[in-house]
Design a protein around this motif. Structure first.
Motif, short mmCIF file in Angstrom:
data_model
loop_
_atom_site.label_atom_id
_atom_site.label_comp_id
_atom_site.label_asym_id
_atom_site.label_seq_id
_atom_site.Cartn_x
_atom_site.Cartn_y
_atom_site.Cartn_z
N PRO A 84 -13.84 9.03 32.32
CA PRO A 84 -15.02 8.79 32.50
C PRO A 84 -15.63 10.64 31.55
O PRO A 84 -14.78 11.78 32.48
CB PRO A 84 -14.75 9.27 33.85
N VAL A 85 -16.47 10.24 30.95
CA VAL A 85 -16.92 11.29 30.17
C VAL A 85 -18.65 11.08 30.39
O VAL A 85 -19.53 11.21 30.38
CB VAL A 85 -17.20 11.08 28.61
N ASN A 86 -19.30 12.20 31.39
CA ASN A 86 -20.02 12.55 32.84
C ASN A 86 -20.85 14.08 31.80
O ASN A 86 -19.87 14.40 31.18
CB ASN A 86 -20.42 11.93 33.48
N ILE A 87 -21.21 14.77 32.57
CA ILE A 87 -21.99 16.26 32.02
C ILE A 87 -21.09 16.71 32.53
O ILE A 87 -20.00 18.32 31.85
CB ILE A 87 -23.44 16.69 32.99
N GLN A 88 -20.79 16.48 33.69
CA GLN A 88 -20.38 17.34 34.30
C GLN A 88 -18.09 17.99 33.21
O GLN A 88 -17.94 18.94 33.00
CB GLN A 88 -19.05 17.39 35.69
N MET A 89 -17.78 16.39 32.50
CA MET A 89 -16.85 16.89 31.80
C MET A 89 -17.26 17.14 30.45
O MET A 89 -16.16 18.57 29.97
CB MET A 89 -16.44 15.53 31.46
N ARG A 90 -18.41 16.59 30.50
CA ARG A 90 -18.84 17.60 28.77
C ARG A 90 -18.52 18.89 28.92
O ARG A 90 -18.83 20.28 28.19
CB ARG A 90 -20.12 16.61 28.53
N ASP A 91 -19.34 19.75 30.05
CA ASP A 91 -20.00 21.00 30.44
C ASP A 91 -18.12 21.59 30.16
O ASP A 91 -18.14 22.94 30.06
CB ASP A 91 -21.02 21.62 31.81
N PHE A 118 -19.86 21.87 18.40
CA PHE A 118 -19.18 20.53 19.37
C PHE A 118 -20.51 20.48 20.57
O PHE A 118 -20.29 19.78 20.96
CB PHE A 118 -18.53 22.41 20.20
N ALA A 119 -21.57 21.26 20.45
CA ALA A 119 -22.18 21.17 21.70
C ALA A 119 -23.04 19.16 21.41
O ALA A 119 -22.97 18.40 22.45
CB ALA A 119 -23.62 21.67 21.78
N LYS A 120 -23.44 19.19 20.16
CA LYS A 120 -23.72 18.36 19.96
C LYS A 120 -22.74 16.79 19.96
O LYS A 120 -23.18 15.34 20.26
CB LYS A 120 -23.92 17.68 18.35
N VAL A 121 -21.18 16.80 19.54
CA VAL A 121 -20.24 16.33 20.09
C VAL A 121 -20.28 15.92 21.10
O VAL A 121 -19.75 14.61 21.26
CB VAL A 121 -19.14 16.81 19.42
#
Length: 130
Positions: A84-91, A118-121
């Motif tokens: 699960p890659v959501n905003i929380q995991m990304r952040d 890295f933010a774009k990825v």
């Protein structure tokens, strides 16, 4: 006479610099309570994850294509689809990477370029809303 182009890989210190970045990233994931959700979706022994990220970043940053040589095209979204890659995991991922970059890099332009990349990825990897 043209000057050779220095890659991000070179500017980080080559193999040793990329390895240091990867190890500090995973150490921070282990240490930071703010990264707990991210850490728990990784294997308890993070050595294989560290190795794969090192190999991927080596080529992604302009050094040897170690990941591609061993595993083929990275296909990042496909390989991360089971997680699960959501905003929380990304952040949480970006928090650990940004802190590792802050500790390792003094060149503000290089640091900004890498954080933006890295933010774009990270945004590209999202496979869930929220």
């Amino acid at each position: 006479m043209e000057l050779p182009i220095r890659t991000h890989y070179d500017m980080l210190g080559g193999e040793a610099g990329v390895l240091h970045l990867v190890n500090r990233f995973y150490d921070l994931m282990d240490e930071l309570p703010e990264a707990w959700e991210l850490r728990k979706i990784h294997p308890q022994d993070s050595q294989e994850s560290r190795d794969k990220l090192f190999k991927f970043l080596s080529g992604w940053l302009g050094g040897p294509g170690l990941y591609e040589a061993e595993y083929g095209h990275p296909r990042l979204r496909m390989r991360h689809a089971p997680f699960p890659v959501n905003i929380q995991m990304r952040d949480q991922w970006l928090l650990c990477m940004d802190m590792a970059l802050d500790e390792q890099i003094n060149d503000e332009l290089l640091k900004m370029q890498l954080k933006n990349s890295f933010a774009k990825v990270g945004d590209h990897m999202r496979n869930q809303a929220g």
